[in-house]
Write a protein that holds these residues in place. Sequence first.
Motif, PDB file in Angstrom:
ATOM      1  N   UNK A   1       0.880  -1.174   0.000  1.00 35.50           N
ATOM      2  CA  UNK A   1       0.000   0.000   0.000  1.00 35.50           C
ATOM      3  C   UNK A   1       0.912   1.217   0.000  1.00 35.50           C
ATOM      4  N   UNK A   2       0.798   2.036  -1.015  1.00 33.85           N
ATOM      5  CA  UNK A   2       1.645   3.232  -1.125  1.00 33.85           C
ATOM      6  C   UNK A   2       3.124   2.886  -0.930  1.00 33.85           C
ATOM      7  N   UNK A   3       3.532   1.700  -1.395  1.00 34.10           N
ATOM      8  CA  UNK A   3       4.930   1.277  -1.328  1.00 34.10           C
ATOM      9  C   UNK A   3       5.333   0.612  -0.018  1.00 34.10           C
ATOM     10  N   UNK A   4       4.392   0.372   0.891  1.00 35.30           N
ATOM     11  CA  UNK A   4       4.702  -0.191   2.201  1.00 35.30           C
ATOM     12  C   UNK A   4       4.003  -1.539   2.379  1.00 35.30           C
ATOM     13  N   UNK A   5       4.655  -2.456   3.088  1.00 36.59           N
ATOM     14  CA  UNK A   5       4.127  -3.797   3.302  1.00 36.59           C
ATOM     15  C   UNK A   5       2.964  -3.785   4.286  1.00 36.59           C
ATOM     16  N   UNK A   6       1.866  -4.407   3.890  1.00 35.46           N
ATOM     17  CA  UNK A   6       0.700  -4.595   4.767  1.00 35.46           C
ATOM     18  C   UNK A   6       0.344  -6.072   4.768  1.00 35.46           C
ATOM     19  N   UNK A   7       0.197  -6.609   5.977  1.00 37.28           N
ATOM     20  CA  UNK A   7      -0.256  -7.988   6.148  1.00 37.28           C
ATOM     21  C   UNK A   7      -1.544  -7.950   6.959  1.00 37.28           C
ATOM     22  N   UNK A   8      -2.501  -8.823   6.619  1.00 36.87           N
ATOM     23  CA  UNK A   8      -3.786  -8.835   7.324  1.00 36.87           C
ATOM     24  C   UNK A   8      -4.237 -10.263   7.582  1.00 36.87           C
ATOM     25  N   UNK A   9      -4.901 -10.436   8.731  1.00 37.39           N
ATOM     26  CA  UNK A   9      -5.444 -11.731   9.135  1.00 37.39           C
ATOM     27  C   UNK A   9      -6.948 -11.605   9.245  1.00 37.39           C
ATOM     28  N   UNK A  10      -7.667 -12.627   8.770  1.00 39.39           N
ATOM     29  CA  UNK A  10      -9.123 -12.630   8.756  1.00 39.39           C
ATOM     30  C   UNK A  10      -9.661 -13.601   9.806  1.00 39.39           C
ATOM     31  N   UNK A  11     -10.823 -13.249  10.376  1.00 36.49           N
ATOM     32  CA  UNK A  11     -11.473 -14.174  11.298  1.00 36.49           C
ATOM     33  C   UNK A  11     -12.234 -15.236  10.496  1.00 36.49           C
ATOM     34  N   UNK A  12     -12.956 -16.114  11.161  1.00 38.23           N
ATOM     35  CA  UNK A  12     -13.659 -17.207  10.480  1.00 38.23           C
ATOM     36  C   UNK A  12     -14.781 -16.709   9.572  1.00 38.23           C
ATOM     37  N   UNK A  13     -15.187 -15.454   9.728  1.00 38.07           N
ATOM     38  CA  UNK A  13     -16.229 -14.864   8.878  1.00 38.07           C
ATOM     39  C   UNK A  13     -15.633 -14.099   7.699  1.00 38.07           C
ATOM     40  N   UNK A  14     -14.293 -14.114   7.575  1.00 33.84           N
ATOM     41  CA  UNK A  14     -13.629 -13.421   6.477  1.00 33.84           C
ATOM     42  C   UNK A  14     -13.371 -11.950   6.740  1.00 33.84           C
TER      43      UNK A  14
END
Length: 175
Positions: free
Chosen positions: A68-81
């Motif tokens: 995002x805008x040249x920066x690393x983003x990591x995301x985790x989702x719950x069981x509902x997405x």
Amino acid sequence: MRAHGGPPAEALGTLVSAASSHNGPWPTISVWHGDRDATVSHRNSARIVEQWRSIHQLTREPNAVQRIDGHLRRAWHDTHGREVVEEYCITGLGHGTPLSTSGANACGTAGPYMLEAGISSTRRIADFWGLITAPAEELPEPAPQSRGAPPRSRPAPGGVGGVIEDALRAAGLMR
């Protein structure tokens, strides 16, 4: 600050759960860290992510990895997405709050610990928490303010600006 000591990473979530009688859903969290921060160890942000992954019972590997805008983003989702934990690693950022002070995502003025990074943590977090309806990329550019002068009027109650100002006041970072 240096990530010395403390409980093992796998115990962090258990400590939060044991400290609260909360029965509802746990809050979402957004963790930001500069890759050139010489004050706070990056290991601290990693441990916060591990703690909240444990609380939300999430997988070790993120569900989404993007730039995002040249920066690393990591995301985790719950069981509902639903995204419930996100982590940004801001390239070239030292110890401070990342700002984007120009363009469509402009927010804030650079100063001590308020650092130009080409990305606004304030806008991104407000979007992640559902406090704004338009994605950060589509938000209008804020009205210009003279440097050093406070805004002439307080943001509308219940609006994003008011929520942020109330939080900054409660933290003792703003009068």
